[in-house]
Structures are given as structure tokens and as C-alpha cells.
Scaffold this active site. Sequence first.
Site, short mmCIF file in Angstrom:
data_model
loop_
_atom_site.label_atom_id
_atom_site.label_comp_id
_atom_site.label_asym_id
_atom_site.label_seq_id
_atom_site.Cartn_x
_atom_site.Cartn_y
_atom_site.Cartn_z
N ASN A 1 0.85 -1.19 0.00
CA ASN A 1 0.00 0.00 0.00
C ASN A 1 0.89 1.24 0.00
OD1 ASN A 1 -1.73 2.09 0.56
ND2 ASN A 1 -2.55 1.20 2.45
N VAL A 2 0.77 2.08 -1.03
CA VAL A 2 1.66 3.25 -1.13
C VAL A 2 1.48 4.23 0.03
CG1 VAL A 2 1.91 3.20 -3.65
CG2 VAL A 2 0.03 4.52 -2.63
N ASN B 1 2.57 6.40 -9.44
CA ASN B 1 1.38 6.39 -10.30
C ASN B 1 0.09 5.99 -9.57
OD1 ASN B 1 -0.17 5.83 -12.96
ND2 ASN B 1 -0.08 3.80 -11.99
N SER C 1 -2.56 15.26 -12.61
CA SER C 1 -3.80 15.17 -13.39
C SER C 1 -4.21 16.55 -13.90
CB SER C 1 -4.92 14.61 -12.51
OG SER C 1 -6.17 14.77 -13.15
N TYR D 1 -9.35 15.04 -4.73
CA TYR D 1 -8.48 14.63 -5.86
C TYR D 1 -7.73 15.85 -6.42
CZ TYR D 1 -7.33 12.03 -10.17
OH TYR D 1 -6.69 11.40 -11.21
N ALA E 1 -6.97 18.67 -4.92
CA ALA E 1 -5.97 19.14 -3.94
C ALA E 1 -4.75 18.24 -3.96
CB ALA E 1 -6.59 19.19 -2.55
N LYS F 1 -3.67 16.27 -6.42
CA LYS F 1 -2.93 16.34 -7.69
C LYS F 1 -2.20 17.68 -7.85
CE LYS F 1 -3.91 12.22 -9.23
NZ LYS F 1 -2.84 11.19 -9.33
N ILE G 1 -8.09 9.55 -19.81
CA ILE G 1 -7.45 8.44 -20.51
C ILE G 1 -8.30 7.19 -20.30
CG2 ILE G 1 -5.28 7.18 -20.84
CD1 ILE G 1 -4.93 10.23 -21.12
#
Length: 253
Positions: free
Chosen positions: A62-63, A89, A151, A163, A165, A167, A196
Site C-alpha cells: 500500500n503506497v 502512479n 492530473s 483529488y 488538492a 494532484k 485516458i
Amino acid sequence: MQLEGKTVLITGAGRGLGAAMADALAARGADLALLDLDPEGLEAVRAACERRGVKASAYVANVAAEAEMTSTFDRVVADFGRLDVAVANAGILRDGLLVKVKDGAVVEKLPLAQWQAVIDVNLTGVFLTGREAAERMIALGHGGCIVNISSLSRAGNFGQSNYSAAKAGVAALTVVWAKELARYGIRVNAIAPGFIRTEMVASMKPELLAKTAASIPVQRLGEPGEIATTLSFILENDFCNGRVFEIDGGQRI
Ligand code: NAP
């Protein structure tokens, strides 16, 4: 950087952009250390890389968990004897409005847990990946590259407080690290993809997806291979440093 024989670690490599980037770099002769939460996805990507004739190993971690990341990076260096590239990523979506209003009254607030889950994976996960990579690259003494995945949403996207904040934070980390790590021969860049075609995007409602594709100047979603090509370009061009590469078909939000 010439990629043949180099060791590349990619987080979130079990599918989507991570899997496409792994395949592209394996095709260029790089060995792959693949990290993800999903052992089945990882095994499929690992086997595909190996079929390209390179060494590939899978690591379930888990990152967002510091101890797991520290021990995984130790294992990668023990297994490969080097670490030349780290691609931060792994990422998740947990979209929601800041507040939901009905008949003039706030009926729902974005839960703190929903905010924190995305910050943990998409921002803290990138921090831990970059920090552990930098430590190993400096100790090994051969320099390297760190590439963070930001992103288009870093500009501030409707329904994506958490998301966007995270990125935006990833883009800022990229600039900080490029300044701090250049003296050790480590270049740091980011890619900011638009929409994508991966499972992350496929989870959107079909009508919203069609509307989104129509709003992109090139009139289509991007393909994972187009992000992988950008990664190869960044790695192979030694003058790329401290930049966020926007690969979004010309879309603006
Ligand atoms: P995806 O298809 O959802 O793949 C993400 C991968 O990351 C999955 O294999 C997932 O594993 C793994 N992962 C999630 N949380 C993790 C954690 N805590 N530790 C380790 N691995 C974890 O997403 P994608 O579309 O390939 O996106 C990859 C990156 O690009 C993300 O950072 C995303 O924000 C960014 N991005 C994507 C797009 C796009 O349009 N696709 C656009 C802009 C930016 P599980 O399957 O087990 O959850």
C-alpha cells in the site's frame, strides 16, 4: 537515460496507466519492479513484462503505508541491485461535492474519511514513493529519475476537492524535488493526464463519459499508450527536469 538494463519501479502497476507504462519500458529493455495492492493484476503485468525478455518482480504493498513502502524499496534494491526510476502512479477517486444543498439547506457534507482516503493514496503515497526512491538512488550513487502522475484535475475540478488538492500537491512536490535532488543526479518530472481510457475513467456514467469525450478538442479520450510514450520521452531526455507534462488532448477545466 538509456533504459536498457535499468531498474524501474512503478506503483499502481496492476492495471491501467501503470500496466501500460510497465509494458512500454519493458519493450525498451528496462527491468520492472511492479507495486500494487492487487496481486492478480500484478501477476498478469509481471508475466507480460517477462515475455518482453526483461526481469520483472511483483510487490504487493500500500503506497500510503510507510513501513510497507520502506520494506518494499529495500526488497527491490536487494532483488535488482539498483533503482534508476520510480514512477509514483497509484491513485484513487472518491468524488463528492463539498456540500450538497436541497431546498436551500445543506443536507450532506464531504466526509472527512472520503477526503483523507484520497489524500493518503494520491498525495502521501507519492511523497513516500519519492522519498524512499531518492534515499535509495543517493545511497546507490548512480542518480535516477522520479516521475509523478498528477492530473488535469489539479486545476480544480467540480466534485473533486480531495483529488484536485492531491494532484495540485503532486505538481508542487515535483518542482520542490527537482530543485532539491538535481545535485545528486536525480531528475524529477510529472505527467498530468487528461481523460485516458482506463478502468478509473470507465467507472464514470456512460452519458457523462460521452459528454466528456465530446468536450475534448481532439474529440476522444486518450489511450494509456500515449501516457507511456510521454514517460519514455521524459526518461530518455536528460534535459527534462522540474516540469509537469500536460497530456490531455488540449482540454482545459
Ligand atoms: P486505475 O485503473 O484505477 O489503476 C490504479 C491502480 O492503482 C490499481 O491497480 C489500484 O489497485 C492501484 N492502487 C490503488 N490504491 C493503491 C494503493 N494504496 N497502493 C498501491 N496501489 C494502489 O487508475 P489509472 O487510470 O491507471 O490511473 C493511474 C494514475 O493516473 C492515478 O494516479 C490517476 O489519478 C492518474 N490519472 C488518471 C487519469 C485517467 O484518465 N485514467 C487521468 C489523470 C490522472 P486496486 O485495483 O487494487 O485498487
